[in-house]
Each structure stands twice: as C-alpha cells, then as structure tokens.
Design a protein around this motif. Structure first.
Motif, short mmCIF file in Angstrom:
data_model
loop_
_atom_site.label_atom_id
_atom_site.label_comp_id
_atom_site.label_asym_id
_atom_site.label_seq_id
_atom_site.Cartn_x
_atom_site.Cartn_y
_atom_site.Cartn_z
N LEU A 183 0.81 -1.21 0.00
CA LEU A 183 0.00 0.00 0.00
C LEU A 183 0.85 1.27 0.00
N CYS A 184 1.79 1.35 0.93
CA CYS A 184 2.54 2.60 1.08
C CYS A 184 3.77 2.65 0.18
N GLY A 185 4.28 1.49 -0.21
CA GLY A 185 5.41 1.44 -1.11
C GLY A 185 4.98 1.44 -2.56
N GLU A 186 4.58 0.28 -3.05
CA GLU A 186 4.25 0.13 -4.46
C GLU A 186 3.10 1.01 -4.91
N LEU A 187 2.08 1.16 -4.06
CA LEU A 187 0.87 1.87 -4.46
C LEU A 187 0.80 3.32 -3.97
N ALA A 188 1.83 3.76 -3.25
CA ALA A 188 2.03 5.18 -2.89
C ALA A 188 0.88 5.79 -2.09
N VAL A 189 0.25 4.98 -1.20
CA VAL A 189 -0.74 5.54 -0.28
C VAL A 189 0.01 6.16 0.90
N PRO A 190 -0.26 7.41 1.25
CA PRO A 190 0.42 8.02 2.40
C PRO A 190 0.18 7.19 3.67
N PRO A 191 1.22 6.93 4.44
CA PRO A 191 1.05 6.07 5.63
C PRO A 191 -0.03 6.54 6.60
N HIS A 192 -0.18 7.84 6.76
CA HIS A 192 -1.17 8.33 7.73
C HIS A 192 -2.60 8.08 7.27
N ARG A 193 -2.79 7.57 6.04
CA ARG A 193 -4.11 7.21 5.55
C ARG A 193 -4.36 5.71 5.64
N VAL A 194 -3.48 4.97 6.31
CA VAL A 194 -3.61 3.52 6.45
C VAL A 194 -3.80 3.17 7.92
N ILE A 195 -4.78 2.32 8.20
CA ILE A 195 -5.06 1.83 9.55
C ILE A 195 -4.90 0.32 9.55
N LEU A 196 -4.01 -0.18 10.38
CA LEU A 196 -3.79 -1.62 10.49
C LEU A 196 -4.59 -2.15 11.68
N GLY A 197 -5.48 -3.11 11.41
CA GLY A 197 -6.33 -3.67 12.45
C GLY A 197 -5.82 -4.98 12.99
N HIS A 198 -6.19 -5.28 14.23
CA HIS A 198 -5.95 -6.57 14.89
C HIS A 198 -4.50 -6.81 15.29
N LEU A 199 -3.74 -5.75 15.51
CA LEU A 199 -2.35 -5.96 15.93
C LEU A 199 -2.25 -6.62 17.29
N ASN A 200 -3.31 -6.51 18.10
CA ASN A 200 -3.30 -7.17 19.41
C ASN A 200 -3.29 -8.69 19.28
N ARG A 201 -3.67 -9.21 18.12
CA ARG A 201 -3.71 -10.66 17.94
C ARG A 201 -2.34 -11.25 17.60
N PHE A 202 -1.37 -10.39 17.35
CA PHE A 202 -0.01 -10.83 17.07
C PHE A 202 0.92 -9.94 17.88
N PRO A 203 1.10 -10.24 19.17
CA PRO A 203 1.76 -9.31 20.09
C PRO A 203 3.28 -9.28 19.97
N ASP A 204 3.77 -9.01 18.77
CA ASP A 204 5.19 -8.83 18.51
C ASP A 204 5.48 -7.34 18.64
N LEU A 205 6.00 -6.93 19.79
CA LEU A 205 6.15 -5.50 20.07
C LEU A 205 7.14 -4.84 19.13
N GLY A 206 8.14 -5.58 18.68
CA GLY A 206 9.08 -5.02 17.72
C GLY A 206 8.44 -4.74 16.38
N LEU A 207 7.60 -5.66 15.92
CA LEU A 207 6.89 -5.45 14.67
C LEU A 207 5.92 -4.28 14.78
N HIS A 208 5.23 -4.17 15.92
CA HIS A 208 4.33 -3.04 16.14
C HIS A 208 5.09 -1.72 15.98
N GLN A 209 6.29 -1.67 16.56
CA GLN A 209 7.05 -0.43 16.49
C GLN A 209 7.51 -0.14 15.06
#
Length: 307
Positions: A183-209
């Motif tokens: 989305l943000c790389g190949e398709l050039a969507v500005p990151p602040h227009r992207v919402i990632l859901g369900h991060l609590n289901r994969f509690p990798d704190l490094g990936l979250h950061q």
C-alpha cells in the motif's frame, strides 16, 4: 481537544473531526458471512439496543468496518444514528475471498472494483444515499494472496481519487509489513491514511514499532475474544508503543462480529471498550493518553480532506 483537519464522512453527512467524540474505531452493527453461520448480525432491533448501550457507556462515535457484500444494511444506519445520538461511519471495500460466493467476486472483477469503491465513497452505497467514510480491505495469514493484492490495488486507486482512509484487516495480526510494502510502497498511499487492524492478535512488540515508525495508525481491537489472547497483552503493547513515542498512532475498537458477542445477548459487546478496556488502559498509560486515543487519534485517522 486539539482540532484535526478535514471532515469525517458519517452516515448523516460530513462533520468536523472533533465532533466524532469518544470513538469505537472498529466495530460492526451489521455483518453477514458464510464463515459465521447462525451468528449473523442482522437484527436492527439488536443493533439499536447495542448502540444505545454504547452511548450510555460514554460512546459518541462508531466506525463500522463492514465492507461491500457482507450485509452492511447501510439504509438503516442514518436512523440508528439519529435515534441514539452516535455518529456512525460506514465502509466500502472488500474482505477476504472466503467471505463471498465466487459468482459475486467474478461480477466485481468484470465490473470494476475501484469504481465501486469510488462510487460508494462519493455518491452512496446502492440507493441508500449513505456515503462511505473509509475503505476496508484484508490481508492473509502471514502474506498477501492475489485477492488481497487485487482489493488493495483497487483501494489505493479509490484513495488517490478521494483521500479516503484505508483500514486493513490483518489476519490474526500478521503480514503488517507486507501490507505496508504494497500500500505505502508500491501503491504510494500516504502512511497516515492507512489503519492496520488486529495488531493485538499478534503481540510482537518489535513489529508493532516498525509499523508505527512507518507512520500508519495501529488499531487494537476485538477485546475479550474467547479464542484470542488479546486482553491481557493489549495494555503492555499499547504502553510499549506509547513509551516509544507513538501514542498518537494508536486506535481502539471492539470489533463485535457475532450475535452472541453483543452485550444485549450476554457478551461483552460494544460497551466493553469503555467499561472494561478503558479502565485497564488508564492504569497502563494514564487517563490523558487513553482519552486522546479514543478521541483525537480517531478524529485524525478518519478526518479527510475529501477530494
């Protein structure tokens, strides 16, 4: 509350972001899928009761992530909003292929998916007159299949034409970086227009950061699921991101997806976000940040300078 730019597109029209108030940033009043037989969210009466309970708990805004073809019942949303006083944002978009019959997907492939998203954002969903305020798409488990790439490509095209935010279902919280690459790389969507859901289901704190460093919004949603280890890890994940300076990137949602999960049917439901989840977050990161996550962050995530 500090003002956020743009307008939030609700089912009753565009509003100032500050007027969204305390917001459940990811939930469902109506939802139907072959994956949830017998647990469909189809009752208008139950939806009204649930929304009233959410309002009584202090809720003022709700973003329904139900996409095209999954029983959104958009025509009912304006009256629900008027009756309860809760601002509702509807979605366009498309979920994973398993939620649709093959024939319906084939019709969308020949009919133009980006055009459908654009039309529902700017003109309205079917003949309801209700315009969507976001685009919902979905990744796969630890990767993106052809269906996900097709829907995200269409979502990006509709975003570039309108400015609409793109909300992403991450399957069990995985494939976040794959989504960002597309989305943000190949398709050039500005990151602040992207919402990632369900991060609590994969509690990798490094990936979250890593995801937060890219500039996207991170949604911690779907608390108190019997088959997901969400509740007890969520405050730690939020605190970790807040300590790293990403408190302004965080969103909270309930993601009620089955009839039995509604509070009016004995489950935690929408009020749990404010009655159960909020106090625990206040203990973890303080009342001030928790309030900002529920209000200002949601206003910034869904406030759009609509093209």
């Amino acid at each position: 509350m500090t003002s956020a730019p743009g307008k939030v597109r609700t089912v009753l029209g565009d509003i100032a972001p500050a007027d969204l108030g305390v917001c459940d940033a990811h939930d469902h009043l109506f939802l139907r899928s072959p994956q949830l037989p017998g647990q469909e969210l189809e009752s208008a009466g139950a939806a009204a009761e649930e929304l009233a309970e959410f309002r009584a708990a202090g809720g003022r805004g709700l973003v329904q992530w139900t996409p095209h073809g999954m029983g959104r019942r958009a025509e009912l949303l304006p009256e629900l909003s008027r009756a309860t006083g809760v601002r509702i944002v509807a979605a366009t978009g498309l979920h994973q292929a398993v939620h649709y019959v093959p024939e319906s997907l084939e019709r969308l492939r020949t009919g133009g998916l980006a055009e459908l998203f654009f039309r529902e954002l700017t003109e309205g969903i079917a003949d309801s007159g209700v315009r969507a305020g976001l685009i919902k798409v979905a990744g796969g488990f630890h990767g993106l299949d052809d269906h996900a790439r097709w829907t995200m490509t269409a979502a990006a095209e509709a975003h570039h034409a309108t400015g609409a935010p793109i909300a992403v279902h991450l399957e069990l919280g995985t494939a976040a970086l794959d989504v960002l690459d597309l989305l943000c790389g190949e398709l050039a969507v500005p990151p602040h227009r992207v919402i990632l859901g369900h991060l609590n289901r994969f509690p990798d704190l490094g990936l979250h950061q890593q995801a937060a460093e890219a500039g996207v919004f991170l949604a911690f949603d779907g608390p108190s699921r019997t088959h997901h280890a969400t509740d007890w890890r969520m405050p730690d994940a939020v605190r970790s991101l807040a300590d790293a300076g990403f408190g302004d990137r965080l969103l909270l949602g309930g993601d009620t997806t089955t009839a039995g999960a509604r509070s009016v049917r004995g489950g935690p439901g929408m009020p749990y976000l404010l009655r159960g989840m909020r106090p625990r977050l206040e203990s973890a990161v303080g009342e001030e940040l928790t309030q900002r996550i529920l209000t200002l962050n949601a206003a910034r995530a869904f406030g759009v300078e609509w093209a």
